[in-house]
Write an enzyme that holds these catalytic residues in place. Structure first.
Site, PDB file in Angstrom:
ATOM      1  N   ASP A 253       0.866  -1.196   0.000  1.00 30.07           N
ATOM      2  CA  ASP A 253       0.000   0.000   0.000  1.00 30.07           C
ATOM      3  C   ASP A 253       0.900   1.242   0.000  1.00 30.07           C
ATOM      4  O   ASP A 253       1.702   1.440   0.905  1.00 30.07           O
ATOM      5  CB  ASP A 253      -0.897  -0.036   1.243  1.00 30.07           C
TER       6      ASP A 253
ATOM      7  N   ASP B   8      -3.376   2.313  -5.594  1.00 23.11           N
ATOM      8  CA  ASP B   8      -2.143   2.305  -4.787  1.00 23.11           C
ATOM      9  C   ASP B   8      -1.986   1.073  -3.906  1.00 23.11           C
ATOM     10  O   ASP B   8      -1.189   1.060  -2.994  1.00 23.11           O
ATOM     11  CB  ASP B   8      -2.076   3.580  -3.927  1.00 23.11           C
ATOM     12  N   GLU B   9      -2.742   0.043  -4.219  1.00 26.81           N
ATOM     13  CA  GLU B   9      -2.790  -1.077  -3.282  1.00 26.81           C
ATOM     14  C   GLU B   9      -2.924  -2.406  -4.032  1.00 26.81           C
ATOM     15  O   GLU B   9      -3.692  -2.495  -4.990  1.00 26.81           O
ATOM     16  CB  GLU B   9      -4.027  -0.861  -2.407  1.00 26.81           C
TER      17      GLU B   9
HETATM   18  P1  TTP Z   1      -5.202   5.028   0.879  1.00 31.65           P
HETATM   19  O1  TTP Z   1      -4.172   3.973   0.617  1.00 31.65           O
HETATM   20  O2  TTP Z   1      -6.356   4.716   1.728  1.00 31.65           O
HETATM   21  O3  TTP Z   1      -4.519   6.311   1.492  1.00 31.65           O
HETATM   22  P2  TTP Z   1      -3.110   6.949   1.208  1.00 31.65           P
HETATM   23  O4  TTP Z   1      -2.308   6.122   0.262  1.00 31.65           O
HETATM   24  O5  TTP Z   1      -3.331   8.360   0.798  1.00 31.65           O
HETATM   25  O6  TTP Z   1      -2.462   6.984   2.617  1.00 31.65           O
HETATM   26  P3  TTP Z   1      -1.861   5.786   3.451  1.00 31.65           P
HETATM   27  O7  TTP Z   1      -0.430   6.155   3.643  1.00 31.65           O
HETATM   28  O8  TTP Z   1      -2.627   5.777   4.727  1.00 31.65           O
HETATM   29  O9  TTP Z   1      -2.041   4.549   2.646  1.00 31.65           O
HETATM   30  O10 TTP Z   1      -5.779   5.543  -0.499  1.00 31.65           O
HETATM   31  C1  TTP Z   1      -4.984   5.669  -1.673  1.00 31.65           C
HETATM   32  C2  TTP Z   1      -5.367   6.877  -2.487  1.00 31.65           C
HETATM   33  O11 TTP Z   1      -6.726   6.804  -2.821  1.00 31.65           O
HETATM   34  C3  TTP Z   1      -5.206   8.172  -1.730  1.00 31.65           C
HETATM   35  O12 TTP Z   1      -3.915   8.740  -1.896  1.00 31.65           O
HETATM   36  C4  TTP Z   1      -6.271   9.026  -2.281  1.00 31.65           C
HETATM   37  C5  TTP Z   1      -7.306   8.089  -2.772  1.00 31.65           C
HETATM   38  N1  TTP Z   1      -8.458   8.132  -1.846  1.00 31.65           N
HETATM   39  C6  TTP Z   1      -9.542   8.939  -2.185  1.00 31.65           C
HETATM   40  O13 TTP Z   1      -9.556   9.558  -3.232  1.00 31.65           O
HETATM   41  N2  TTP Z   1     -10.594   9.000  -1.300  1.00 31.65           N
HETATM   42  C7  TTP Z   1     -10.601   8.325  -0.107  1.00 31.65           C
HETATM   43  O14 TTP Z   1     -11.570   8.413   0.659  1.00 31.65           O
HETATM   44  C8  TTP Z   1      -9.474   7.488   0.212  1.00 31.65           C
HETATM   45  C9  TTP Z   1      -9.420   6.744   1.514  1.00 31.65           C
HETATM   46  C10 TTP Z   1      -8.443   7.441  -0.690  1.00 31.65           C
HETATM   47 MG    MG Z   2      -2.075   4.097   0.548  1.00 27.39          MG
END
Ligand code: TTP
Ligand code: MG
Length: 380
Positions: free
Chosen positions: A8, A102-103
């Site tokens: 992630d 991103d995952e």
């Molecule tokens: P996440 O992996 O949930 O968040 P992140 O990568 O920003 O942070 P973390 O370090 O905690 O993993 O989500 C990935 C991307 O998806 C995030 O950068 C933006 C997008 N996203 C949205 O557009 N809306 C949302 O509600 C969430 C949770 C994520």
């Molecule tokens: Mg993330």
């Protein structure tokens, strides 16, 4: 035992913005809708220190951190990087399941001989992503998907965490039940009412009681509380076509009635398209008559669509114009093919009209998701 890895990216959108603009390094960066009613998509870890979180109204974020750098999302760019991440992952195993931009999950069970070797590979991936893309991610390695995702989340950002079989119980014991898959607010409340707040407490509830209280989901809760999760890593297969059909209880001759079914099937096909972020250039119908002869008719166009309204009117037209026979119908089907990703070829003849249709579709999808399939159906 399986060897599952979960990757992630850290503060993904914000990290990409920093990558592309070194001036933003170490600054609180917030990516999201910048309008009055916009929300935060993601915040860099510097911005999170101000209490900014995903899904928070942007105006609230601006109050918490007035000096933050607020940027609109650039999905094209995020998608481009997401593809590069996938390429790296694919060089390790074809068994990858992308969950979002991103995952992703990887199943290394058939790639390496031991759990330790899987951990070593995961560590290599962690480094390779940083070196090749200049972005950090967090990595979890565990015997199943549930635990691997949990692990990747526990040491964010730039984390690397392994959960071994013998550590499962200790890791889970004090975690809040909301960390378990499928535990939303309703289940959480119900469990709280039973005096259960942590996974360790949940483990003490007998299976029969969970089944009584939660039905089939109870069994899941019982297993997850013990760190058991058999769900497979499902590699992504590109979808080539989507279709829905219905066989009537009794053959139908009334074409108006048949067109109502066409509308309903179009709705389902459109929803499936939008869920996958796809658009179609071909709409087709399938008609089976009571004597079992079957015909298909299709129509292709230049502008890909995911709108239920478009699919429905084309499918109806095909039925009206191409299926002249005045015979009883046994089965009717609506399908789309010639699929393309959402953002390609997005040149609409009537951008506004198309946008409007999509907005309606989007709203209907949301309502259906929340209240069930039969909650709403458009008129006409
Ligand atoms: P996440 O992996 O949930 O968040 P992140 O990568 O920003 O942070 P973390 O370090 O905690 O993993 O989500 C990935 C991307 O998806 C995030 O950068 C933006 C997008 N996203 C949205 O557009 N809306 C949302 O509600 C969430 C949770 C994520
Ligand atoms: Mg993330």
């Amino acid at each position: 035992m399986r060897f599952i890895v979960h990757i992630d990216m850290d503060a993904f959108f914000a990290s990409v913005e920093k990558l592309d603009n070194p001036d933003l390094k170490d600054k609180p960066v917030i990516v999201g809708g910048l309008g009055k009613r916009g929300v935060v998509a993601t915040a860099s870890y510097e911005a999170r220190r101000y209490g900014i979180k995903s899904a928070m109204p942007i105006l609230k974020a601006r109050k918490l951190c007035p000096d933050g750098i607020y940027l609109p999302p650039r999905f094209e760019r995020y998608r481009e990087i997401s593809k590069k991440i996938q390429q790296i992952l694919l060089s390790y195993t074809p068994k990858i399941e992308p969950i979002s931009l991103d995952e992703a999950f990887l199943d290394l069970t058939e790639t390496v001989d031991s759990f330790d070797l899987a951990v070593a590979k995961a560590a290599k991936i962690h480094i390779e992503i940083k070196e090749k893309l200049g972005l950090t991610c967090s990595v979890g390695v565990a015997p199943n998907k549930f635990l691997a995702k949990l692990a990747s989340d526990m040491r964010k950002p730039n984390g690397f965490m392994v959960i071994r079989k013998e550590e499962i119980e200790d890791v889970l014991r004090d975690l809040p039940i909301s960390r378990m898959w499928g535990v939303g607010r309703i289940t959480e409340k119900k469990l709280n009412d039973m005096g259960v707040k942590t996974i360790g407490e949940l483990k003490k509830i007998p299976k029969s009681r969970l089944k009584d209280a939660f039905g089939k989901q109870g069994e899941n809760l019982y297993r997850l509380a013990r760190g058991i999760d058999e769900s497979p890593v499902e590699p992504y297969h590109p979808v080539k076509s989507i279709s829905q059909e219905i066989t009537f209880d009794e053959d139908i001759k009334d074409s108006e009635k048949i067109k109502l079914y066409i509308a309903r099937l179009s709705e389902e096909v459109g929803e499936a398209l939008r869920k996958r972020g796809l658009r179609a250039r071909t709409v087709k119908i399938k008609v089976r008559f009571s004597d079992f002869t079957t015909i298909t008719r299709q129509f292709s166009f230049d502008i890909p669509t995911s709108s239920t309204g478009m699919i429905r009117s084309l499918a109806r037209k095909l039925f009206e114009e191409k299926v002249a026979e005045n015979k009883k119908v046994r089965l009717i089907g609506v399908g789309v093919s010639n699929l393309t990703g959402k953002k390609e070829g997005q040149l609409y003849l009537f951008p506004k009209a198309e946008e409007k249709l999509e907005k309606i579709d989007y709203l209907l999808d949301m309502i259906r998701e929340r209240f069930g399939k039969n909650s709403i159906r458009r008129g006409g």
